[in-house]
Design a protein around this motif. Structure first.
Motif, PDB file in Angstrom:
ATOM      1  N   GLU A   1      43.598  30.304  51.070  1.00  0.00           N
ATOM      2  CA  GLU A   1      42.545  31.228  51.517  1.00  0.00           C
ATOM      3  C   GLU A   1      41.555  31.528  50.384  1.00  0.00           C
ATOM      4  N   LEU A   2      42.071  31.716  49.173  1.00  0.00           N
ATOM      5  CA  LEU A   2      41.216  32.023  48.027  1.00  0.00           C
ATOM      6  C   LEU A   2      40.390  30.815  47.614  1.00  0.00           C
ATOM      7  N   VAL A   3      40.972  29.622  47.679  1.00  0.00           N
ATOM      8  CA  VAL A   3      40.235  28.395  47.359  1.00  0.00           C
ATOM      9  C   VAL A   3      39.113  28.184  48.372  1.00  0.00           C
ATOM     10  N   GLN A   4      39.407  28.362  49.644  1.00  0.00           N
ATOM     11  CA  GLN A   4      38.392  28.196  50.686  1.00  0.00           C
ATOM     12  C   GLN A   4      37.237  29.181  50.497  1.00  0.00           C
ATOM     13  N   ALA A   5      37.552  30.441  50.163  1.00  0.00           N
ATOM     14  CA  ALA A   5      36.503  31.449  49.946  1.00  0.00           C
ATOM     15  C   ALA A   5      35.651  31.090  48.725  1.00  0.00           C
ATOM     16  N   ALA A   6      36.279  30.630  47.648  1.00  0.00           N
ATOM     17  CA  ALA A   6      35.531  30.233  46.451  1.00  0.00           C
ATOM     18  C   ALA A   6      34.630  29.043  46.753  1.00  0.00           C
ATOM     19  N   TYR A   7      35.151  28.074  47.474  1.00  0.00           N
ATOM     20  CA  TYR A   7      34.374  26.889  47.835  1.00  0.00           C
ATOM     21  C   TYR A   7      33.182  27.277  48.720  1.00  0.00           C
ATOM     22  N   ALA A   8      33.426  28.138  49.709  1.00  0.00           N
ATOM     23  CA  ALA A   8      32.362  28.575  50.613  1.00  0.00           C
ATOM     24  C   ALA A   8      31.267  29.336  49.867  1.00  0.00           C
ATOM     25  N   ALA A   9      31.644  30.044  48.791  1.00  0.00           N
ATOM     26  CA  ALA A   9      30.671  30.805  48.000  1.00  0.00           C
ATOM     27  C   ALA A   9      29.966  29.925  46.965  1.00  0.00           C
TER      28      ALA A   9
END
Length: 92
Positions: free
Chosen positions: A69-77
């Motif tokens: 979840e944290l990797v996906q949020a960082a990637y999306a940002a």
């Protein structure tokens, strides 16, 4: 992450996103060697976000935390790195 022999299995470990731009000078009172965390050890609401995963402690065993979840949020940002904080049960 490996829990060493003698570690308390009653201590929970959680992973959180860090909300400030910390660096290698971070410690229990400052996130960059100069500026203070809102609350000691980065436990303030402006220091770290809600937990992404939490595990029961272990004794002499591997522990695996899910940071998807944290990797996906960082990637999306558009971030090029992941900034996380591991927190244990306070007082243990």
């Amino acid at each position: 992450m490996y829990a060493e022999f003698g570690s308390s299995s009653s201590n929970h470990v959680s992973v959180h996103p860090v909300l400030v731009d910390w660096n290698s000078n971070a410690n229990g009172s400052h996130y960059d060697g100069t500026l203070e965390w809102d609350e000691g050890a980065g436990l303030g609401a402006n220091d770290s976000g809600g937990f992404s995963d939490v595990l029961d402690g272990a004794n002499a065993n591997w522990m695996t935390l899910d940071v998807t979840e944290l990797v996906q949020a960082a990637y999306a940002a558009g971030d090029s790195h992941l900034s996380i904080m591991l927190q244990g049960t306070p007082g243990q």
